[in-house]
Motif scaffolding. Structure first.
Motif, PDB file in Angstrom:
ATOM      1  N   GLY A   1     -56.522-115.873  22.020  1.00  0.00           N
ATOM      2  CA  GLY A   1     -56.058-115.669  20.648  1.00  0.00           C
ATOM      3  C   GLY A   1     -54.784-114.845  20.593  1.00  0.00           C
ATOM      4  O   GLY A   1     -53.855-115.151  19.833  1.00  0.00           O
ATOM      5  N   LEU A   2     -54.718-113.815  21.420  1.00  0.00           N
ATOM      6  CA  LEU A   2     -53.545-112.938  21.443  1.00  0.00           C
ATOM      7  C   LEU A   2     -52.295-113.691  21.884  1.00  0.00           C
ATOM      8  O   LEU A   2     -51.248-113.595  21.236  1.00  0.00           O
ATOM      9  N   VAL A   3     -52.391-114.448  22.966  1.00  0.00           N
ATOM     10  CA  VAL A   3     -51.195-115.160  23.430  1.00  0.00           C
ATOM     11  C   VAL A   3     -50.809-116.277  22.466  1.00  0.00           C
ATOM     12  O   VAL A   3     -49.618-116.533  22.259  1.00  0.00           O
ATOM     13  N   LYS A   4     -51.791-116.899  21.854  1.00  0.00           N
ATOM     14  CA  LYS A   4     -51.500-117.943  20.869  1.00  0.00           C
ATOM     15  C   LYS A   4     -50.782-117.347  19.660  1.00  0.00           C
ATOM     16  O   LYS A   4     -49.759-117.877  19.208  1.00  0.00           O
ATOM     17  N   ASN A   5     -51.301-116.238  19.150  1.00  0.00           N
ATOM     18  CA  ASN A   5     -50.689-115.594  17.975  1.00  0.00           C
ATOM     19  C   ASN A   5     -49.293-115.057  18.237  1.00  0.00           C
ATOM     20  O   ASN A   5     -48.505-114.892  17.302  1.00  0.00           O
ATOM     21  N   ASN A   6     -48.984-114.794  19.512  1.00  0.00           N
ATOM     22  CA  ASN A   6     -47.659-114.292  19.869  1.00  0.00           C
ATOM     23  C   ASN A   6     -46.728-115.380  20.386  1.00  0.00           C
ATOM     24  O   ASN A   6     -45.630-115.088  20.848  1.00  0.00           O
ATOM     25  N   GLY A   7     -47.179-116.639  20.320  1.00  0.00           N
ATOM     26  CA  GLY A   7     -46.339-117.764  20.718  1.00  0.00           C
ATOM     27  C   GLY A   7     -46.221-117.968  22.218  1.00  0.00           C
ATOM     28  O   GLY A   7     -45.285-118.608  22.688  1.00  0.00           O
ATOM     29  N   PHE A   8     -47.180-117.440  22.983  1.00  0.00           N
ATOM     30  CA  PHE A   8     -47.116-117.545  24.439  1.00  0.00           C
ATOM     31  C   PHE A   8     -48.175-118.464  25.031  1.00  0.00           C
ATOM     32  O   PHE A   8     -48.395-118.448  26.240  1.00  0.00           O
ATOM     33  N   ALA A   9     -48.855-119.242  24.213  1.00  0.00           N
ATOM     34  CA  ALA A   9     -49.985-120.048  24.692  1.00  0.00           C
ATOM     35  C   ALA A   9     -49.601-120.948  25.862  1.00  0.00           C
ATOM     36  O   ALA A   9     -50.389-121.146  26.790  1.00  0.00           O
ATOM     37  N   LYS A  10     -48.394-121.487  25.857  1.00  0.00           N
ATOM     38  CA  LYS A  10     -47.976-122.407  26.919  1.00  0.00           C
ATOM     39  C   LYS A  10     -47.645-121.690  28.218  1.00  0.00           C
ATOM     40  O   LYS A  10     -47.454-122.339  29.243  1.00  0.00           O
ATOM     41  N   LYS A  11     -47.609-120.370  28.177  1.00  0.00           N
ATOM     42  CA  LYS A  11     -47.253-119.598  29.370  1.00  0.00           C
ATOM     43  C   LYS A  11     -48.472-119.126  30.160  1.00  0.00           C
ATOM     44  O   LYS A  11     -48.323-118.519  31.214  1.00  0.00           O
ATOM     45  N   PHE A  12     -49.675-119.413  29.643  1.00  0.00           N
ATOM     46  CA  PHE A  12     -50.883-118.914  30.287  1.00  0.00           C
ATOM     47  C   PHE A  12     -51.930-119.990  30.456  1.00  0.00           C
ATOM     48  O   PHE A  12     -52.036-120.899  29.635  1.00  0.00           O
ATOM     49  N   GLU A  13     -52.722-119.845  31.505  1.00  0.00           N
ATOM     50  CA  GLU A  13     -53.962-120.591  31.667  1.00  0.00           C
ATOM     51  C   GLU A  13     -55.045-119.526  31.820  1.00  0.00           C
ATOM     52  O   GLU A  13     -54.922-118.633  32.668  1.00  0.00           O
ATOM     53  N   ILE A  14     -56.073-119.605  30.995  1.00  0.00           N
ATOM     54  CA  ILE A  14     -57.067-118.536  30.892  1.00  0.00           C
ATOM     55  C   ILE A  14     -58.462-119.127  31.059  1.00  0.00           C
ATOM     56  O   ILE A  14     -58.785-120.150  30.448  1.00  0.00           O
ATOM     57  N   ASP A  15     -59.278-118.460  31.878  1.00  0.00           N
ATOM     58  CA  ASP A  15     -60.640-118.933  32.130  1.00  0.00           C
ATOM     59  C   ASP A  15     -61.535-117.708  32.326  1.00  0.00           C
ATOM     60  O   ASP A  15     -61.053-116.575  32.355  1.00  0.00           O
TER      61      ASP A  15
END
Length: 158
Positions: free
Chosen positions: A26-40
């Motif tokens: 949620g944090l990376v998505k809200n800050n516009g970084f979703a494409k920069k991370f893979e989270i599991d």
């Protein structure tokens, strides 16, 4: 640019680590970084493999806008240490188990404890809320929100 791959780990992968996965996502998505991370997320034991997150944890997370969608699985040292850039344990017991799974120094260098990224809260671990009440689940989310912000700042500085 390569994605930063992060694996959050607790014991059973039904409370803390799926919550960390959801909070950080949620944090990376809200800050516009979703494409920069893979989270599991994963657990040091496979007892709950194939199960959804603990219903109580889901309830508390939903109240804060987090959706715990991950399905529990155990850490696989033969693939996870090769694939993920950072493997983040929730407490000292998880860190000990992860260190035992590490195959070499390169694996050990990928290990971090969640509270090492805390910005404001002064806890040495994210405590397991499984046998506690509502306050324990809320504390976990408070700690994860604080530590995930610190984690994002840490990754951005790298």
């Amino acid at each position: 640019m390569d994605k930063t791959k992060i694996l959050f780990v607790c014991m059973g992968n039904i409370c803390r680590s799926p919550s960390a996965e959801a909070v950080f996502t949620g944090l990376v998505k809200n800050n516009g970084f979703a494409k920069k991370f893979e989270i599991d997320s994963a657990g040091t034991i496979g007892y709950h493999a194939g199960e959804s997150a603990d219903r109580r944890m889901q309830t508390h997370a939903t109240k804060r806008g987090y959706n715990l969608t991950s399905i529990s699985r155990a850490v696989n040292p033969d693939t996870d240490f090769d694939y993920f850039d950072m493997i983040i344990g929730m407490d000292d017991e998880n860190m000990h188990a992860l260190k035992q799974m590490a195959r070499n120094d390169a694996d050990l260098k990928k290990l971090y404890k969640m509270t090492d990224f805390s910005l404001e809260m002064k806890y040495s671990e994210v405590p397991d809320p499984y046998y506690g009440g509502d306050a324990g689940f809320e504390l976990v989310l408070d700690l994860l929100e604080d530590s995930c912000q610190g984690l994002l700042e840490h990754v951005q500085k790298q």
